[in-house]
Design an enzyme around this catalytic site. Structure first.
Site, PDB file in Angstrom:
ATOM      1  CG  HIS A 175      -1.788   1.357   1.135  1.00  0.00           C
ATOM      2  ND1 HIS A 175      -1.804   2.592   1.795  1.00  0.00           N
ATOM      3  CD2 HIS A 175      -3.213   0.795   0.825  1.00  0.00           C
ATOM      4  CE1 HIS A 175      -2.492   3.223   1.168  1.00  0.00           C
ATOM      5  NE2 HIS A 175      -3.928   2.311   1.515  1.00  0.00           N
ATOM      6  CD  GLU A 177      -1.154   5.287   5.891  1.00  0.00           C
ATOM      7  OE1 GLU A 177      -2.361   5.619   5.180  1.00  0.00           O
ATOM      8  OE2 GLU A 177      -1.286   5.127   7.006  1.00  0.00           O
ATOM      9  CB  SER A 313     -11.130   1.818  -0.495  1.00  0.00           C
ATOM     10  OG  SER A 313     -10.992   2.135   1.146  1.00  0.00           O
ATOM     11  CB  SER A 374     -11.592   6.809  -0.397  1.00  0.00           C
ATOM     12  OG  SER A 374     -11.809   5.615  -0.660  1.00  0.00           O
TER      13      SER A 374
END
Ligand code: SF4
Length: 401
Positions: A175, A177, A313, A374
């Site tokens: 991911h 992040e 997500s 999101s």
């Protein structure tokens, strides 16, 4: 303009605000909210989570992206990757002429089409240190929308690594992040990291800590999820735990507890403080959305849940997991997933969309709704509208129950 690094927008909020409101707000959602988050029509009873959809970080990132387009009408504008994990929002940005760059772990490859003076928007989940340095060296204009909650995780990671603790990240190692967070550990001499996705992976690390698993066996599983020269014998002596901001809170607490117990078994309770540090770095928006959905589930009476958000997500997946443990749950990306009596959805833990016929029971049905951080309200509203239409209803007909 000589400045090349922006973190606070361009003072154009009032100019882009009306467009953002027109694009992302929804009359159906506003109606549901005004009726106390619970309303019905045509035999359908909707219950909307009290906290759902766009979080403060995503709101700000999307706002800055729109401001950037307006500020630099004649420049090439890129996004270093998807601004957030929502296909609807990303498509609208692409339609505005903002090019979303493909993923690559190599900054040279990832930014090969970007040149000096081009504008690059960095997403809410941030970019890695090498990527940021590469873009600065290329003399790009950078609009950094990294969320404050992600910056907070980086602060903890730097605190661990500076003091010689290996950073254990509860997150998905691929991911964006988590990749960005992991790169922060490497900015310190000797800094190391290891990512664990869930409790099962954490237990494997704990087997090594307790001496029941070899280093080779451990690394056969975590090769890609750790720093390049990670040596378990050396680098699991002192550890500090952080997590991707969007993980499931209950799981993060289990990961923390599992590691703590293993470190006590190995080094003794008296030495725990010098061997183990932990902060839960789940962001408040993620927490609030999970709490709100748990409150709905605890109240009971729901026949099914519809969870709306991008399939990639992380925080939407966490919401779907919570729901699926209690009621039939359909994680969908948008209203287009509902076609008549059939729905296309991604089952929890799956990687593909699957079809399901007759998903909405006949007779009165209580439908719970939530959406990931999101997911804009317009997408939630379209889903409500589409479900109501299955019973010949419209959002304006929703009444308090
Ligand atoms: S989910 Fe949390 S960390 Fe991510 S952008 Fe939203 S508020 Fe920030």
């Amino acid at each position: 303009m000589n400045e090349t690094y922006f973190q606070k927008g361009f003072g154009l909020k009032s100019e882009v605000g009306p467009l953002l409101a027109r694009t992302y707000q929804s009359a159906a959602v506003e109606r549901l909210k005004s009726l106390g988050y619970e309303a019905g029509a045509g035999g359908l009873h909707f219950k909307l989570a009290k906290e759902f959809g766009f979080c403060y970080g995503v709101d700000r990132a999307v706002d800055y992206a729109y401001q950037t387009r307006r500020q630099f009408p004649d420049r090439r504008v890129f996004l270093s990757g998807e601004i957030i994990h929502n296909p609807d929002v990303n498509r609208r940005l692409t339609d505005m002429g903002i090019e979303i760059l493909g993923d690559s772990h190599d900054p040279v490859e990832r930014f090969k089409t970007v040149g000096s003076g081009d504008v690059v928007i960095l997403p809410a989940f941030g970019v890695s240190v090498p990527e940021l340095n590469h873009l600065k060296a290329k003399q790009c204009v950078l609009v950094d929308t990294t969320c404050g909650s992600v910056l907070n995780v980086w602060k903890k990671v730097n605190y661990y690594a500076k003091d010689g603790y290996t950073v254990i990240i509860h997150g998905k190692h691929h991911h964006e992040e988590t990749r960005a967070t992991a790169s922060q550990a490497l900015t310190h001499k000797g800094g190391q990291y290891l990512c664990v996705r869930d409790v099962a992976e954490t237990e494997r690390v704990c087997e090594f800590i307790r001496g029941t698993l070899s280093a080779a066996d451990l690394m056969s599983k975590f090769g890609e999820a750790s720093s390049a020269d990670f040596d378990p014998e050396v680098h699991l002596q002192r550890i500090g735990l952080a997590n991707q901001t969007t993980m499931l809170m209950s799981e993060t607490l289990k990961v923390q507890d599992t590691l703590r117990r293993a470190m006590i078994d190995r080094h003794g309770a008296d030495n725990l403080e010098s061997r183990f540090r932990a902060f839960d770095t789940i962001c408040s928006a993620t927490q609030e959305r999970q709490d709100a959905v748990l409150e709905m589930l605890d109240a009971g009476g729901l026949d099914l849940m519809v969870v709306i958000g991008g399939y990639n997500s992380s925080n939407t997946q966490a919401l779907a997991r919570l729901c699926a443990a209690r009621v039939p749950t359909f994680h969908i990306q948008s209203a287009a997933c509902i076609e008549g009596e059939a729905i296309r959805h991604q089952p929890v833990g799956g990687h593909d969309e699957v079809p399901r016929e007759q998903w909405l029971p006949t007779g009165p049905v209580r439908v719970g709704l939530t959406a990931g951080a999101s997911t804009p309200n317009n997408v939630v509203g379209e889903v409500v509208t589409r479900i109501l239409a299955l019973r010949g209803g419209r959002p304006e007909q929703l009444q308090a129950l």
